[in-house]
Design an enzyme around this catalytic site. Structure first.
Site, PDB file in Angstrom:
ATOM      1  N   ARG A   1       2.610 -18.978  32.856  1.00  0.00           N
ATOM      2  CA  ARG A   1       1.543 -19.836  33.449  1.00  0.00           C
ATOM      3  C   ARG A   1      -0.222 -19.466  33.560  1.00  0.00           C
ATOM      4  O   ARG A   1      -0.718 -19.932  33.617  1.00  0.00           O
ATOM      5  CB  ARG A   1       2.509 -20.342  35.161  1.00  0.00           C
ATOM      6  CG  ARG A   1       1.199 -21.680  35.933  1.00  0.00           C
ATOM      7  CD  ARG A   1       1.244 -21.986  37.091  1.00  0.00           C
ATOM      8  NE  ARG A   1       1.621 -20.765  37.942  1.00  0.00           N
ATOM      9  CZ  ARG A   1       2.094 -20.669  39.112  1.00  0.00           C
ATOM     10  NH1 ARG A   1       2.447 -22.211  39.867  1.00  0.00           N
ATOM     11  NH2 ARG A   1       2.490 -19.711  39.899  1.00  0.00           N
TER      12      ARG A   1
ATOM     13  N   LYS B   1      27.352 -20.729  38.108  1.00  0.00           N
ATOM     14  CA  LYS B   1      26.836 -20.078  38.357  1.00  0.00           C
ATOM     15  C   LYS B   1      26.491 -20.475  39.860  1.00  0.00           C
ATOM     16  O   LYS B   1      26.531 -18.571  40.847  1.00  0.00           O
ATOM     17  CB  LYS B   1      25.604 -20.254  38.193  1.00  0.00           C
ATOM     18  CG  LYS B   1      24.272 -19.146  38.404  1.00  0.00           C
ATOM     19  CD  LYS B   1      24.752 -17.645  37.435  1.00  0.00           C
ATOM     20  CE  LYS B   1      23.821 -16.359  38.029  1.00  0.00           C
ATOM     21  NZ  LYS B   1      22.874 -16.537  39.063  1.00  0.00           N
TER      22      LYS B   1
ATOM     23  N   GLU C   1      30.048 -13.702  45.029  1.00  0.00           N
ATOM     24  CA  GLU C   1      29.527 -12.751  45.615  1.00  0.00           C
ATOM     25  C   GLU C   1      28.839 -12.289  46.351  1.00  0.00           C
ATOM     26  O   GLU C   1      28.881 -11.334  47.565  1.00  0.00           O
ATOM     27  CB  GLU C   1      27.894 -12.468  44.211  1.00  0.00           C
ATOM     28  CG  GLU C   1      26.922 -11.178  44.434  1.00  0.00           C
ATOM     29  CD  GLU C   1      25.511 -11.825  43.586  1.00  0.00           C
ATOM     30  OE1 GLU C   1      25.757 -12.635  42.689  1.00  0.00           O
ATOM     31  OE2 GLU C   1      24.967 -11.869  44.219  1.00  0.00           O
TER      32      GLU C   1
ATOM     33  N   HIS D   1      29.245 -17.954  40.971  1.00  0.00           N
ATOM     34  CA  HIS D   1      29.425 -16.919  41.219  1.00  0.00           C
ATOM     35  C   HIS D   1      28.690 -16.776  42.425  1.00  0.00           C
ATOM     36  O   HIS D   1      29.066 -15.581  43.218  1.00  0.00           O
ATOM     37  CB  HIS D   1      28.724 -16.867  39.993  1.00  0.00           C
ATOM     38  CG  HIS D   1      28.636 -15.699  39.631  1.00  0.00           C
ATOM     39  ND1 HIS D   1      27.237 -15.199  39.891  1.00  0.00           N
ATOM     40  CD2 HIS D   1      29.044 -14.364  38.586  1.00  0.00           C
ATOM     41  CE1 HIS D   1      27.337 -13.513  39.528  1.00  0.00           C
ATOM     42  NE2 HIS D   1      27.984 -13.436  38.797  1.00  0.00           N
ATOM     43  N   ASN D   2      28.071 -16.842  42.443  1.00  0.00           N
ATOM     44  CA  ASN D   2      26.797 -16.393  43.714  1.00  0.00           C
ATOM     45  C   ASN D   2      27.309 -16.063  45.215  1.00  0.00           C
ATOM     46  O   ASN D   2      26.884 -15.719  45.435  1.00  0.00           O
ATOM     47  CB  ASN D   2      25.463 -16.695  44.030  1.00  0.00           C
ATOM     48  CG  ASN D   2      24.167 -16.679  42.092  1.00  0.00           C
ATOM     49  OD1 ASN D   2      25.038 -15.889  41.062  1.00  0.00           O
ATOM     50  ND2 ASN D   2      23.357 -16.892  42.589  1.00  0.00           N
TER      51      ASN D   2
ATOM     52  N   SER E   1      23.788 -14.581  35.011  1.00  0.00           N
ATOM     53  CA  SER E   1      23.530 -13.810  35.608  1.00  0.00           C
ATOM     54  C   SER E   1      23.153 -12.210  35.204  1.00  0.00           C
ATOM     55  O   SER E   1      23.649 -12.056  34.366  1.00  0.00           O
ATOM     56  CB  SER E   1      25.120 -13.743  36.849  1.00  0.00           C
ATOM     57  OG  SER E   1      25.509 -12.683  37.650  1.00  0.00           O
ATOM     58  N   GLY E   2      23.248 -11.539  35.868  1.00  0.00           N
ATOM     59  CA  GLY E   2      23.255  -9.768  35.655  1.00  0.00           C
ATOM     60  C   GLY E   2      21.647  -8.778  36.385  1.00  0.00           C
ATOM     61  O   GLY E   2      21.601  -7.628  35.909  1.00  0.00           O
TER      62      GLY E   2
ATOM     63  N   GLY F   1       7.796 -18.644  31.213  1.00  0.00           N
ATOM     64  CA  GLY F   1       8.000 -17.476  32.378  1.00  0.00           C
ATOM     65  C   GLY F   1       8.504 -16.654  32.173  1.00  0.00           C
ATOM     66  O   GLY F   1       9.715 -15.941  31.780  1.00  0.00           O
TER      67      GLY F   1
ATOM     68  N   ASN G   1      18.071 -20.755  38.482  1.00  0.00           N
ATOM     69  CA  ASN G   1      19.305 -20.759  39.610  1.00  0.00           C
ATOM     70  C   ASN G   1      18.718 -21.998  40.194  1.00  0.00           C
ATOM     71  O   ASN G   1      19.077 -22.143  41.055  1.00  0.00           O
ATOM     72  CB  ASN G   1      19.648 -19.909  40.636  1.00  0.00           C
ATOM     73  CG  ASN G   1      20.119 -18.634  40.613  1.00  0.00           C
ATOM     74  OD1 ASN G   1      21.003 -18.548  39.617  1.00  0.00           O
ATOM     75  ND2 ASN G   1      19.535 -17.492  40.807  1.00  0.00           N
TER      76      ASN G   1
HETATM   77  P1  NBP Z   1      11.085 -16.153  40.096  1.00  0.00           P
HETATM   78  O1  NBP Z   1      11.805 -16.861  40.609  1.00  0.00           O
HETATM   79  O2  NBP Z   1       9.964 -14.842  41.080  1.00  0.00           O
HETATM   80  O3  NBP Z   1       9.887 -16.510  39.625  1.00  0.00           O
HETATM   81  C1  NBP Z   1       8.365 -16.342  39.312  1.00  0.00           C
HETATM   82  C2  NBP Z   1       7.966 -17.426  37.362  1.00  0.00           C
HETATM   83  O4  NBP Z   1       7.571 -18.498  37.758  1.00  0.00           O
HETATM   84  C3  NBP Z   1       6.661 -16.574  37.136  1.00  0.00           C
HETATM   85  O5  NBP Z   1       6.475 -17.028  36.103  1.00  0.00           O
HETATM   86  C4  NBP Z   1       5.856 -17.371  37.875  1.00  0.00           C
HETATM   87  O6  NBP Z   1       4.764 -18.070  36.793  1.00  0.00           O
HETATM   88  C5  NBP Z   1       6.833 -19.079  36.997  1.00  0.00           C
HETATM   89  N1  NBP Z   1       6.569 -20.426  38.108  1.00  0.00           N
HETATM   90  C6  NBP Z   1       5.965 -21.028  39.337  1.00  0.00           C
HETATM   91 BR1  NBP Z   1       6.404 -18.974  40.517  1.00  0.00          BR
HETATM   92  N2  NBP Z   1       5.471 -21.443  39.715  1.00  0.00           N
HETATM   93  C7  NBP Z   1       5.283 -22.237  38.114  1.00  0.00           C
HETATM   94  C8  NBP Z   1       5.557 -23.703  37.654  1.00  0.00           C
HETATM   95  N3  NBP Z   1       4.652 -24.531  38.688  1.00  0.00           N
HETATM   96  N4  NBP Z   1       4.478 -23.829  36.401  1.00  0.00           N
HETATM   97  C9  NBP Z   1       4.961 -22.637  36.103  1.00  0.00           C
HETATM   98  N5  NBP Z   1       5.796 -21.588  36.572  1.00  0.00           N
HETATM   99  C10 NBP Z   1       5.751 -21.387  37.436  1.00  0.00           C
HETATM  100  O7  NBP Z   1      11.209 -15.110  38.784  1.00  0.00           O
HETATM  101  P2  NBP Z   1      12.379 -14.230  38.704  1.00  0.00           P
HETATM  102  O8  NBP Z   1      13.480 -13.220  39.454  1.00  0.00           O
HETATM  103  O9  NBP Z   1      12.776 -14.113  36.339  1.00  0.00           O
HETATM  104  O10 NBP Z   1      13.842 -15.393  38.668  1.00  0.00           O
HETATM  105  C11 NBP Z   1      13.596 -16.830  37.304  1.00  0.00           C
HETATM  106  C12 NBP Z   1      14.977 -17.776  37.700  1.00  0.00           C
HETATM  107  O11 NBP Z   1      16.521 -16.582  38.105  1.00  0.00           O
HETATM  108  C13 NBP Z   1      15.275 -17.967  38.729  1.00  0.00           C
HETATM  109  O12 NBP Z   1      15.361 -19.207  38.922  1.00  0.00           O
HETATM  110  C14 NBP Z   1      15.877 -16.807  39.609  1.00  0.00           C
HETATM  111  O13 NBP Z   1      16.616 -17.086  40.850  1.00  0.00           O
HETATM  112  C15 NBP Z   1      17.374 -16.944  38.559  1.00  0.00           C
HETATM  113  N6  NBP Z   1      17.152 -15.534  38.855  1.00  0.00           N
HETATM  114  C16 NBP Z   1      17.170 -14.137  38.961  1.00  0.00           C
HETATM  115  C17 NBP Z   1      17.648 -13.300  39.207  1.00  0.00           C
HETATM  116  C18 NBP Z   1      16.985 -11.606  39.896  1.00  0.00           C
HETATM  117  O14 NBP Z   1      17.912 -10.860  40.001  1.00  0.00           O
HETATM  118  N7  NBP Z   1      15.569 -12.132  39.744  1.00  0.00           N
HETATM  119  C19 NBP Z   1      19.493 -12.781  38.943  1.00  0.00           C
HETATM  120  C20 NBP Z   1      19.862 -14.627  38.193  1.00  0.00           C
HETATM  121  C21 NBP Z   1      19.232 -15.184  38.308  1.00  0.00           C
HETATM  122  P3  NBP Z   1       3.351 -17.193  36.988  1.00  0.00           P
HETATM  123  O15 NBP Z   1       2.943 -15.729  36.784  1.00  0.00           O
HETATM  124  O16 NBP Z   1       1.641 -17.760  36.710  1.00  0.00           O
HETATM  125  O17 NBP Z   1       3.441 -17.257  39.077  1.00  0.00           O
END
Ligand code: NBP
Length: 480
Positions: free
Chosen positions: A35, A184, A191, A187-188, A130-131, A11, A104
């Site tokens: 993926r 977590k 937030e 925490h959110n 988080s961050g 991912g 999350n």
């Molecule tokens: P996203 O939440 O936007 O997810 C995108 C990723 O999920 C891509 O790598 C995508 O692959 C993959 N994916 C999906 Br969509 N469906 C899939 C499947 N069926 N099989 C395999 N891979 C799949 O990414 P993010 O913003 O980096 O967040 C990742 C996690 O961290 C989430 O749970 C998010 O809630 C959490 N989080 C995010 C933040 C933030 O600031 N963004 C902060 C803290 C926690 P692809 O490229 O092939 O589509």
């Protein structure tokens, strides 16, 4: 820690890519996969030279790149994608390998996945991170839950890549199965409350004191020097200080006032309802976002619904700015007290044994709610790990007592002038309800007994009772 590659990340969106770089920057070998393979290729082209990183185009190559026992962290969208990743990876893994879900995820999903993977001989960790983008790259706050032994394998890596405050990593084992994702989630939720309280303070400074946006920015910069010192107060000063290049106006004035949400705040409120924990401030923050999202309806309502009769609407002086600061601090104390009370209740209900002081410790750096104030919470739980509520601790009791005159003034003024302060006022109402030994719930019970024969207990003797309201009016004992 350099050597064989045990750690993989699948991912490579914002979080996964930056975490992988963080791991590699510490000299820890990491294999990466996504993926959509082109994303892995792009990542390797842009960042492959930053450290010991191996890119893998397929799941088979990814797993083969890792020495056993393997640890694979999935940083994919929460929900079905996590199950899809597990289903794809699990057949390639061996007993003793560990899967880590760093997204999350809802803690109930994490509990379900923990059981399902244990049945397949695999270990599972549900880890809150988080961050945001920056934290993932330079040091997030990490909340790991799940199999203790599996955590022991990955502890060195997670504590190394986490933010460090006073030499202490912002990462510690939270508890079994869903405990990490639960913490977590709360925490959110906190937030959400923090952000809503800041938005209400900004609204009051503009609409009751009449400050211009750059002046409000300066107020927040000043507040960041005191008790309110925190990441969110700091970035409020920056966001409010930004001028839009296209219009020359403050950027905040050209941003549409519809707040979005991804669900963790709503989950926190839903779980509080399930647990019976009064989580008023976070819940109001979630509702405030949902009200903001009804923008067209609000525009119609603004033309139809009356506000307060014109009264004294003269701009308030700078003393009111100090009132708002104190009201913000008191409301924030309540929001955290409620969130920590929720974690206490959940930990007892689930048998997680979460160390709440340790949670305050790992939130001091890396995460979005990082704040000076968390040191006071850490000290409070060190002094009394079993305190039923943070307001029982002298520091917070006194802080709210000192702020309460200002707090009441702010809520009064806002109410009189028709400026909505759902988080400020619900925090104050909770405080007033909490500090009362007796309240009006006796009438609630009387009414319930009248229409539903639900019975009530008496203050002067044991047992439960029902009054035959519609018959002879006599009271009968209905239970022990
Ligand atoms: P996203 O939440 O936007 O997810 C995108 C990723 O999920 C891509 O790598 C995508 O692959 C993959 N994916 C999906 Br969509 N469906 C899939 C499947 N069926 N099989 C395999 N891979 C799949 O990414 P993010 O913003 O980096 O967040 C990742 C996690 O961290 C989430 O749970 C998010 O809630 C959490 N989080 C995010 C933040 C933030 O600031 N963004 C902060 C803290 C926690 P692809 O490229 O092939 O589509």
């Amino acid at each position: 820690m350099a050597g064989e590659t045990h750690f993989g990340i699948t991912g490579l969106a914002v979080m996964g890519a930056n975490l992988a770089r963080n791991v590699a920057h510490h000299g820890i070998p990491v294999a990466v996969h996504n993926r959509t393979a082109s994303k892995t290729e792009r990542f390797m082209a842009e960042h492959g030279q930053e450290g010991p990183i191996t890119g893998a185009g397929s799941v088979a190559d990814f797993v083969a790149a890792l020495e056993r026992p393997r640890t694979i962290m999935a940083m994919v969208k929460a929900g079905p994608p996590v199950d899809a990743v597990i289903d794809e990876l699990a057949p390639h893994l061996d007993e003793g390998d560990t899967l880590v879900d760093g997204g999350n995820s809802h803690f109930r999903d994490t509990q379900r996945r923990t059981r399902a993977l244990a049945d397949r001989g695999l270990r599972f960790l549900g880890v809150g991170v988080s961050g945001g983008e920056e934290g993932a790259l330079v040091g997030p706050s990490i909340m790991p839950g799940g199999d203790r032994q599996a955590y022991a394998h990955v502890e060195d890596i997670l504590t190394t890549i986490a933010a460090q405050v006073d030499g202490t990593p912002c990462c510690t084992y939270v508890g079994p199965d869903g405990a990490g994702h639960y913490v977590k989630m709360v925490h959110n939720g906190i937030e959400y409350a923090d952000i809503q309280l800041i938005a209400e303070a900004y609204d009051l400074l503009r609409n009751c004191v009449g400050l211009e946006v750059p002046e409000v920015a300066d107020v927040f910069v000043g507040w960041n020097e005191g008790d309110l010192d925190s990441f969110l107060i700091q970035i409020t000063g920056i966001v409010l200080g930004k001028t839009d290049d296209a219009t020359g106006r403050p950027l905040v004035d050209v941003i549409v006032d519809e707040a979005e949400q991804k669900g963790t705040g709503r989950w926190t409120a839903q779980d509080a309802l399930e647990l019976g924990v009064p989580l008023t401030t976070i819940t109001e923050a979630v509702f405030a976002r949902t009200l903001s999202a009804r923008r067209d309806e609000r525009a119609q309502a603004s033309r139809r619904l009356a506000g307060p009769r014109p009264g004294d609407s003269a701009a308030l002086d700078r003393a009111f700015v100090d009132d708002v600061q104190r009201a913000l601090y008191a409301s924030k104390v309540v929001a955290y007290a409620q969130g920590f009370a929720q974690m206490t209740t959940a930990s007892e209900a689930e048998g997680w044994d979460v160390d709440l002081g340790a949670m305050a410790t790992i939130w001091r750096g890396g995460c979005i709610i990082r704040a000076e104030f968390l040191d006071r919470i850490r000290e409070a739980y060190e002094a009394d790990p079993h305190t039923p509520n943070l307001l029982f601790v002298d520091y917070f009791r006194d802080a709210v007592a000192d702020a309460q005159d200002s707090w009441r003034r702010v809520v009064n003024v806002a109410t009189e002038r028709g400026v909505p302060v759902p988080a400020f006022s619900s925090a104050l109402s909770w405080y007033d309800g909490y500090r009362r030994a007796s309240g009006p719930a006796n009438l609630v019970q009387g009414l319930r007994d009248y229409f539903g024969a639900h019975s009530y207990r008496r203050t002067d003797r044991e047992g439960s009772y029902h009054t035959r309201w519609a018959q002879d009016g006599d009271e009968v004992r209905t239970g022990a």
